[in-house]
Motif scaffolding. Structure first.
Motif, PDB file in Angstrom:
ATOM      1  N   LEU A 110       0.832  -1.206   0.000  1.00  0.00           N
ATOM      2  CA  LEU A 110       0.000   0.000   0.000  1.00  0.00           C
ATOM      3  C   LEU A 110       0.866   1.256   0.000  1.00  0.00           C
ATOM      4  CD1 LEU A 110      -2.861   1.242   0.244  1.00  0.00           C
ATOM      5  CD2 LEU A 110      -2.573   1.137   2.734  1.00  0.00           C
ATOM      6  N   TYR A 111       1.918   1.234   0.812  1.00  0.00           N
ATOM      7  CA  TYR A 111       2.848   2.374   0.873  1.00  0.00           C
ATOM      8  C   TYR A 111       3.489   2.623  -0.485  1.00  0.00           C
ATOM      9  CZ  TYR A 111       7.506   4.409   1.358  1.00  0.00           C
ATOM     10  OH  TYR A 111       8.651   5.144   1.154  1.00  0.00           O
ATOM     11  N   GLU A 112       3.961   1.566  -1.123  1.00  0.00           N
ATOM     12  CA  GLU A 112       4.669   1.723  -2.394  1.00  0.00           C
ATOM     13  C   GLU A 112       3.738   2.172  -3.517  1.00  0.00           C
ATOM     14  OE1 GLU A 112       6.550  -2.085  -2.795  1.00  0.00           O
ATOM     15  OE2 GLU A 112       8.390  -1.377  -1.804  1.00  0.00           O
ATOM     16  N   ARG A 113       2.468   1.796  -3.425  1.00  0.00           N
ATOM     17  CA  ARG A 113       1.512   2.207  -4.455  1.00  0.00           C
ATOM     18  C   ARG A 113       1.026   3.638  -4.251  1.00  0.00           C
ATOM     19  NH1 ARG A 113      -2.982  -0.006  -4.103  1.00  0.00           N
ATOM     20  NH2 ARG A 113      -2.746  -1.463  -2.366  1.00  0.00           N
ATOM     21  N   LYS A 114       0.928   4.057  -2.991  1.00  0.00           N
ATOM     22  CA  LYS A 114       0.362   5.369  -2.682  1.00  0.00           C
ATOM     23  C   LYS A 114       1.411   6.467  -2.492  1.00  0.00           C
ATOM     24  CE  LYS A 114      -3.985   4.007  -2.410  1.00  0.00           C
ATOM     25  NZ  LYS A 114      -5.040   4.522  -3.317  1.00  0.00           N
ATOM     26  N   ARG A 115       2.663   6.090  -2.309  1.00  0.00           N
ATOM     27  CA  ARG A 115       3.686   7.080  -1.964  1.00  0.00           C
ATOM     28  C   ARG A 115       3.882   8.141  -3.036  1.00  0.00           C
ATOM     29  NH1 ARG A 115       9.785   5.367  -2.102  1.00  0.00           N
ATOM     30  NH2 ARG A 115       9.388   5.957  -4.272  1.00  0.00           N
ATOM     31  N   GLY A 116       3.913   7.729  -4.276  1.00  0.00           N
ATOM     32  CA  GLY A 116       4.162   8.677  -5.352  1.00  0.00           C
ATOM     33  C   GLY A 116       5.633   9.042  -5.437  1.00  0.00           C
ATOM     34  N   SER A 117       5.905  10.223  -5.965  1.00  0.00           N
ATOM     35  CA  SER A 117       7.284  10.681  -6.133  1.00  0.00           C
ATOM     36  C   SER A 117       7.948  10.921  -4.781  1.00  0.00           C
ATOM     37  CB  SER A 117       7.303  11.979  -6.950  1.00  0.00           C
ATOM     38  OG  SER A 117       8.600  12.548  -6.941  1.00  0.00           O
ATOM     39  N   ILE A 118       9.185  10.450  -4.663  1.00  0.00           N
ATOM     40  CA  ILE A 118       9.927  10.630  -3.420  1.00  0.00           C
ATOM     41  C   ILE A 118      10.175  12.105  -3.143  1.00  0.00           C
ATOM     42  CG2 ILE A 118      12.180  10.450  -4.539  1.00  0.00           C
ATOM     43  CD1 ILE A 118      11.259   9.123  -1.056  1.00  0.00           C
ATOM     44  N   TRP A 119      10.275  12.902  -4.209  1.00  0.00           N
ATOM     45  CA  TRP A 119      10.543  14.336  -4.051  1.00  0.00           C
ATOM     46  C   TRP A 119       9.342  15.082  -3.486  1.00  0.00           C
ATOM     47  CZ3 TRP A 119      15.464  14.951  -4.204  1.00  0.00           C
ATOM     48  CH2 TRP A 119      16.246  14.138  -5.029  1.00  0.00           C
ATOM     49  N   LEU A 120       8.164  14.528  -3.660  1.00  0.00           N
ATOM     50  CA  LEU A 120       6.965  15.113  -3.064  1.00  0.00           C
ATOM     51  C   LEU A 120       6.677  14.501  -1.697  1.00  0.00           C
ATOM     52  CD1 LEU A 120       4.571  15.225  -6.164  1.00  0.00           C
ATOM     53  CD2 LEU A 120       5.802  17.137  -5.115  1.00  0.00           C
ATOM     54  N   PHE A 121       6.982  13.216  -1.572  1.00  0.00           N
ATOM     55  CA  PHE A 121       6.686  12.505  -0.329  1.00  0.00           C
ATOM     56  C   PHE A 121       7.592  12.957   0.816  1.00  0.00           C
ATOM     57  CE2 PHE A 121       7.575   8.872   2.493  1.00  0.00           C
ATOM     58  CZ  PHE A 121       6.302   8.651   2.990  1.00  0.00           C
ATOM     59  N   PHE A 122       8.881  13.131   0.519  1.00  0.00           N
ATOM     60  CA  PHE A 122       9.829  13.443   1.590  1.00  0.00           C
ATOM     61  C   PHE A 122       9.510  14.749   2.324  1.00  0.00           C
ATOM     62  CE2 PHE A 122      13.762  15.131   3.372  1.00  0.00           C
ATOM     63  CZ  PHE A 122      14.169  14.064   4.153  1.00  0.00           C
TER      64      PHE A 122
END
Length: 214
Positions: free
Chosen positions: A18-30
């Protein structure tokens, strides 16, 4: 026990997926993750201050503690954000293992993160307080602050039941809440797996009873 571990693995795999599908771009998530941990660390800081040392805010040093929340929030969030990705890596490694012992060993590595967080808290308060002293035009020696906080930690270990030592231990535990989240998460899934196993067993037993002849 194997069934409990199997349920635990499945739950952990579902959450990771679920995390990997919903996370999106690391640059936006971080940035969102970083801000989240800033809020957590600042909230824990004030919680610890007002429950352990409320009189600090009634002294001339009140402004110092208000300013101290800035490095505490920033550096605490830095550690927690980076350790979050370490935890994700640990989870992936754990799910890739075949043996139960290896699986538990990998997840237990998060305890090391919790220990390192304790050391990080001492460093943050030492360095952060030193930065604030420069801000307030009353610079302190960084080494002296380091010795002061180290002595507090050593004293707390030697006499944990002492009034001030107990407060310092409590303060440290509250400040370590965010770092303890991965371990608490694993424990939650473990006990949840136990609950699911017994619930499944109970349902199976009821089904068999309903099928048995009178």
């Amino acid at each position: 026990m194997k069934e409990i571990i199997s349920i635990w693995r499945e739950s952990l795999h579902t959450i990771l997926d679920l995390y990997e599908r919903k996370r999106g771009s690391i640059w936006l998530f971080f940035p969102f993750l970083f801000v989240f941990f800033i809020l957590i660390n600042v909230a824990c800081y004030w919680w610890a201050i007002y429950t352990a040392f409320p009189y600090y805010m009634q002294t001339n040093e009140a402004s110092h503690y208000v300013k101290l929340q800035i490095p505490v929030g920033f550096f605490g969030a830095l550690f927690d954000s980076l350790s979050f990705f370490v935890t994700i890596w640990i989870i992936r490694r754990a799910l890739a293992t075949k043996k139960t012992s290896e699986y538990i060993f990998h997840l237990s590595l998060d305890l090391i993160i919790a220990f390192l967080a304790t050391m990080w808290v001492l460093l943050v308060f030492t360095f952060g307080g030193w930065m604030i002293s420069i801000w307030e035009n009353s610079p302190e020696q960084l080494s002296e602050r380091g010795v002061k906080y180290t002595n507090r930690a050593v004293q707390a270990i030697k006499d944990p039941t002492g009034r001030e030592n107990a407060k310092n231990i409590y303060f440290g535990l509250i400040m370590g809440v965010s770092a303890a989240l991965p371990s608490c998460f694993h424990l939650f899934l473990f006990f949840s797996s136990i609950f699911k196993k017994f619930k499944k067993k109970e349902i199976t037993g009821q089904t068999e009873d309903s099928k048995s002849p009178d």
